[in-house]
Design an enzyme around this catalytic site. Sequence first.
Site, PDB file in Angstrom:
ATOM      1  N   GLU A  32      18.599 -16.943  -7.588  1.00  0.00           N
ATOM      2  CA  GLU A  32      18.146 -15.600  -7.941  1.00  0.00           C
ATOM      3  C   GLU A  32      17.614 -15.565  -9.382  1.00  0.00           C
ATOM      4  O   GLU A  32      16.595 -14.923  -9.666  1.00  0.00           O
ATOM      5  CB  GLU A  32      19.299 -14.602  -7.746  1.00  0.00           C
ATOM      6  CG  GLU A  32      19.035 -13.193  -8.199  1.00  0.00           C
ATOM      7  CD  GLU A  32      17.819 -12.526  -7.548  1.00  0.00           C
ATOM      8  OE1 GLU A  32      17.303 -13.066  -6.548  1.00  0.00           O
ATOM      9  OE2 GLU A  32      17.385 -11.484  -8.041  1.00  0.00           O
ATOM     10  N   GLU A  40       9.083 -14.354 -11.106  1.00  0.00           N
ATOM     11  CA  GLU A  40       8.444 -13.079 -10.735  1.00  0.00           C
ATOM     12  C   GLU A  40       7.878 -12.334 -11.935  1.00  0.00           C
ATOM     13  O   GLU A  40       6.768 -11.840 -11.885  1.00  0.00           O
ATOM     14  CB  GLU A  40       9.492 -12.139 -10.113  1.00  0.00           C
ATOM     15  CG  GLU A  40       9.684 -12.266  -8.639  1.00  0.00           C
ATOM     16  CD  GLU A  40      10.606 -11.173  -8.120  1.00  0.00           C
ATOM     17  OE1 GLU A  40      11.734 -11.056  -8.619  1.00  0.00           O
ATOM     18  OE2 GLU A  40      10.197 -10.434  -7.229  1.00  0.00           O
ATOM     19  N   LYS A  95      13.864 -14.464 -10.405  1.00  0.00           N
ATOM     20  CA  LYS A  95      13.610 -13.375 -11.358  1.00  0.00           C
ATOM     21  C   LYS A  95      12.662 -13.842 -12.445  1.00  0.00           C
ATOM     22  O   LYS A  95      11.724 -13.154 -12.796  1.00  0.00           O
ATOM     23  CB  LYS A  95      14.948 -12.913 -11.955  1.00  0.00           C
ATOM     24  CG  LYS A  95      15.089 -11.469 -12.185  1.00  0.00           C
ATOM     25  CD  LYS A  95      15.420 -10.604 -10.995  1.00  0.00           C
ATOM     26  CE  LYS A  95      14.546 -10.730  -9.818  1.00  0.00           C
ATOM     27  NZ  LYS A  95      15.017 -10.150  -8.597  1.00  0.00           N
ATOM     28  N   CYS A 126       0.829  -1.210   0.000  1.00  0.00           N
ATOM     29  CA  CYS A 126       0.000   0.000   0.000  1.00  0.00           C
ATOM     30  C   CYS A 126       0.860   1.255   0.000  1.00  0.00           C
ATOM     31  O   CYS A 126       1.971   1.262   0.511  1.00  0.00           O
ATOM     32  CB  CYS A 126      -0.879   0.022   1.231  1.00  0.00           C
ATOM     33  SG  CYS A 126      -1.883  -1.438   1.419  1.00  0.00           S
ATOM     34  N   ARG A 141       5.112   0.130  -6.083  1.00  0.00           N
ATOM     35  CA  ARG A 141       5.098  -0.671  -4.858  1.00  0.00           C
ATOM     36  C   ARG A 141       4.190  -1.888  -4.992  1.00  0.00           C
ATOM     37  O   ARG A 141       4.270  -2.809  -4.187  1.00  0.00           O
ATOM     38  CB  ARG A 141       4.619   0.183  -3.678  1.00  0.00           C
ATOM     39  CG  ARG A 141       5.549   1.322  -3.338  1.00  0.00           C
ATOM     40  CD  ARG A 141       4.892   2.263  -2.351  1.00  0.00           C
ATOM     41  NE  ARG A 141       4.626   1.640  -1.080  1.00  0.00           N
ATOM     42  CZ  ARG A 141       5.414   1.728  -0.018  1.00  0.00           C
ATOM     43  NH1 ARG A 141       6.526   2.428  -0.082  1.00  0.00           N
ATOM     44  NH2 ARG A 141       5.103   1.142   1.115  1.00  0.00           N
ATOM     45  N   LYS A 188       6.555  -4.104  -4.011  1.00  0.00           N
ATOM     46  CA  LYS A 188       7.979  -3.762  -3.971  1.00  0.00           C
ATOM     47  C   LYS A 188       8.522  -3.859  -2.567  1.00  0.00           C
ATOM     48  O   LYS A 188       9.604  -4.369  -2.336  1.00  0.00           O
ATOM     49  CB  LYS A 188       8.175  -2.340  -4.524  1.00  0.00           C
ATOM     50  CG  LYS A 188       9.629  -1.879  -4.562  1.00  0.00           C
ATOM     51  CD  LYS A 188      10.433  -2.721  -5.526  1.00  0.00           C
ATOM     52  CE  LYS A 188      11.896  -2.360  -5.560  1.00  0.00           C
ATOM     53  NZ  LYS A 188      12.699  -3.398  -6.230  1.00  0.00           N
ATOM     54  N   ASN A 242      -1.844   2.176   5.913  1.00  0.00           N
ATOM     55  CA  ASN A 242      -0.936   1.089   5.493  1.00  0.00           C
ATOM     56  C   ASN A 242      -0.646   0.237   6.724  1.00  0.00           C
ATOM     57  O   ASN A 242      -0.452   0.783   7.810  1.00  0.00           O
ATOM     58  CB  ASN A 242       0.405   1.645   5.003  1.00  0.00           C
ATOM     59  CG  ASN A 242       0.300   2.260   3.627  1.00  0.00           C
ATOM     60  OD1 ASN A 242      -0.767   2.282   3.030  1.00  0.00           O
ATOM     61  ND2 ASN A 242       1.425   2.767   3.144  1.00  0.00           N
ATOM     62  N   GLY A 243      -0.560  -1.048   6.539  1.00  0.00           N
ATOM     63  CA  GLY A 243      -0.238  -1.926   7.671  1.00  0.00           C
ATOM     64  C   GLY A 243      -1.400  -2.864   7.952  1.00  0.00           C
ATOM     65  O   GLY A 243      -2.316  -3.019   7.141  1.00  0.00           O
ATOM     66  N   HIS A 249      19.551 -35.836  -6.925  1.00  0.00           N
ATOM     67  CA  HIS A 249      18.852 -36.286  -5.713  1.00  0.00           C
ATOM     68  C   HIS A 249      17.344 -36.052  -5.800  1.00  0.00           C
ATOM     69  O   HIS A 249      16.659 -36.071  -4.790  1.00  0.00           O
ATOM     70  CB  HIS A 249      19.425 -35.557  -4.487  1.00  0.00           C
ATOM     71  CG  HIS A 249      20.868 -35.870  -4.247  1.00  0.00           C
ATOM     72  ND1 HIS A 249      21.312 -37.119  -3.899  1.00  0.00           N
ATOM     73  CD2 HIS A 249      21.981 -35.097  -4.341  1.00  0.00           C
ATOM     74  CE1 HIS A 249      22.635 -37.110  -3.774  1.00  0.00           C
ATOM     75  NE2 HIS A 249      23.066 -35.887  -4.044  1.00  0.00           N
ATOM     76  N   TRP A 265      -3.000  -2.712  -1.453  1.00  0.00           N
ATOM     77  CA  TRP A 265      -2.578  -4.073  -1.779  1.00  0.00           C
ATOM     78  C   TRP A 265      -3.345  -4.956  -0.801  1.00  0.00           C
ATOM     79  O   TRP A 265      -3.069  -4.923   0.408  1.00  0.00           O
ATOM     80  CB  TRP A 265      -1.076  -4.193  -1.592  1.00  0.00           C
ATOM     81  CG  TRP A 265      -0.470  -5.473  -2.084  1.00  0.00           C
ATOM     82  CD1 TRP A 265      -0.108  -5.769  -3.362  1.00  0.00           C
ATOM     83  CD2 TRP A 265      -0.119  -6.614  -1.296  1.00  0.00           C
ATOM     84  NE1 TRP A 265       0.447  -7.034  -3.413  1.00  0.00           N
ATOM     85  CE2 TRP A 265       0.454  -7.574  -2.162  1.00  0.00           C
ATOM     86  CE3 TRP A 265      -0.233  -6.935   0.056  1.00  0.00           C
ATOM     87  CZ2 TRP A 265       0.903  -8.818  -1.729  1.00  0.00           C
ATOM     88  CZ3 TRP A 265       0.214  -8.180   0.498  1.00  0.00           C
ATOM     89  CH2 TRP A 265       0.773  -9.098  -0.404  1.00  0.00           C
TER      90      TRP A 265
HETATM   91  C1  AGP Z   1      12.932  -9.196  -5.566  1.00  0.00           C
HETATM   92  O1  AGP Z   1      12.889  -9.270  -6.937  1.00  0.00           O
HETATM   93  C2  AGP Z   1      11.690  -9.364  -4.878  1.00  0.00           C
HETATM   94  N1  AGP Z   1      10.669  -8.559  -5.394  1.00  0.00           N
HETATM   95  C3  AGP Z   1      11.706  -9.610  -3.390  1.00  0.00           C
HETATM   96  O2  AGP Z   1      12.108 -10.932  -3.240  1.00  0.00           O
HETATM   97  C4  AGP Z   1      12.557  -8.723  -2.488  1.00  0.00           C
HETATM   98  O3  AGP Z   1      13.902  -8.935  -2.749  1.00  0.00           O
HETATM   99  C5  AGP Z   1      12.230  -9.030  -1.013  1.00  0.00           C
HETATM  100  O4  AGP Z   1      10.886  -8.753  -0.774  1.00  0.00           O
HETATM  101  C6  AGP Z   1      13.100  -8.285  -0.048  1.00  0.00           C
HETATM  102  O5  AGP Z   1      13.011  -6.922  -0.241  1.00  0.00           O
HETATM  103  P1  AGP Z   1      14.039  -5.928   0.425  1.00  0.00           P
HETATM  104  O6  AGP Z   1      15.359  -6.127  -0.217  1.00  0.00           O
HETATM  105  O7  AGP Z   1      13.463  -4.576   0.156  1.00  0.00           O
HETATM  106  O8  AGP Z   1      14.069  -6.250   1.882  1.00  0.00           O
END
Ligand code: AGP
Length: 607
Positions: free
Chosen positions: A480, A487, A484, A2, A27, A602, A99-100, A503, A73
């Site tokens: 990673e 996502e 990516k 949010c 975000r 985000k 927010n929260g 395994h 969100w």
């Molecule tokens: C990364 O591509 C992600 N969107 C997500 O995993 C992110 O890295 C994670 O939420 C941690 O965020 P931060 O680095 O702001 O703590």
Amino acid sequence: MCGIIGYCGPRPAAPILIEGLRRLEYRGYDSAGIAVGRDNALTVIKRAGKISNLRGHVTPEMPGIIGIGHTRWATHGGVTDENAHPHTDGSGKIAIVHNGIIENYQPLKDRLLAEGVHFASETDSEVIAHLLAGFYRGDLEAAVKETVSLIKGTYGIVAMHSDEPGRLVGARNGSPLVLGVGEGEMFLASDVTAIIAHTRQVIYIEDGEVISVTGRDYRTTDLRDNQIVKHIDHVGWELEEIEKAGFTHFMEKEIHEQPEAIRRATTGRIDHEFATGHLGGLNLSNRELLEINRVKILAAGTSYHAAMVASYVLESIARIPTTAELASELRYRNPIVERNSLYFAISQSGETADTLYAMREVQRKGGRVLGICNVVGSTIARESDGGVYIHSGPEIAVASTKAFTSQLTAFYLFALIMGRMRDVSFEQGARFVEELESVPEKIERILADTTRIQDLARRYARYDNMLFLGRGINYPVALEAALKLKEVSYIHAEGYSAAEIKHGPIALINEETPSLFIVPDDGLRSKVINNMKEVKARQGRVIALAVEGDQEVEAIADDTLFVPRSSELMYPFLMTVPTQLFAYYCAIERGCNVDQPRNLAKSVTVE
Ligand code: AGP
């Protein structure tokens, strides 16, 4: 997640709120709304879906010079117009954005329902508007204080009341809120990106603080009404940094910014005379650094993968046992916090709830936690016992790219410092510095021609499953890469140690499940080549990410991408970039919303 924007000043509020909401889009959100005040009345417009859905209802001429806006969100209740913020009380005189998560909203709601209050939404946030109405006796600030005293959970709140037409009141606990101080106008926001088009002078609101704002002044107090003197910070970011600068997407722009971001992360932090690093923000003397015999790094998502790479580097050159810890798990594990252990909380946003709470848990037990953050003034940066800013500039795409390689840079420098205090000689240190300094230029070479990666993405984007495989320090790079791809393109991807596939995961291999192997010319190369052959023997297609001139790998793989030759420890930088581009182009090929993938946020400020 949010986002909040509030405006108070002489200009029409609606366009400023809408522009602020657009800046917060990155975000991640699923509905949006604004409330604007004029002539002792509020107008609320809110819709599920994109901010553009407000168009037609919000016009630049819309009257009102004060207002609040929100991107939601969903957590409590579906994505509907009713659940979008702002929420109002029964009289429509009070509007709030939140927010929260209000953890005790159900008993509060039950009580209000018993009193005959009607709820218009399924959200936890709406209780705030009704509680405010109950406490309001001509003073919004006082009502906010009484309301938040009843609330358990996290909040960044901004409230307005039509009987106090020139005032906004904000409160914070665990969810960021920042005041922007303009010329005769004020802004409240969850994130500085929403306001830097208007002002760079900001005040970060802390947990337990309440801020009352008019166009000309502000007052910050705690819940007991004690006045708090705040100092104004200057935001260093330029507006252009949060714009696309000719790129189609922020993700593409941020991938291309990596050479510069890495240079920035090292600027002023290399001591060539002693072939070591210099990280002033650590707040630790050399003697204290020498006493450290264990490092634990708390993180989530991409930052966690950076932490994993860091653990290899620290163990390799500083010989200090180092572990990457999923912050969300560590917090509830009753962690053992030992003397002489050093903790890092690593987070691009500096607001990730899992990482923040894990950090607080370690601090509560007496542990020292250093922050590695990108966002200046973020909660983790402020609450940690010292740390390092990576200075990558704003990262707007939800998928983290440049923050990852900048986080690595910060850890490589820390590893160098620790190594040079132990067994690393001057010559070895100087070589390490030279190699690290050559990374940006090598990444530039990769970025100079992306046609091969685009072509590959065009051919592989049709698959529904993919494996990413690497070993040693490149195992987290494989994780990673898989993160990516899933996502941004929604292709199901898994990262594994190449050694591990036998395994179990090898059962997945067939002609419809390609594998991308990371094959640097390091000590594990021949073993990874064997793993590639095992996949080929089972009709699996293989993409290899190899080092320029590696004809043996090229001959085995169906497709090969090359990166410049480097020293072993620097490959995580070089191997990561093509995988980011591969994910980006696959997402484009599949028509995905690259910068704002579905369901993602985000900065993940809820647990
Ligand atoms: C990364 O591509 C992600 N969107 C997500 O995993 C992110 O890295 C994670 O939420 C941690 O965020 P931060 O680095 O702001 O703590």
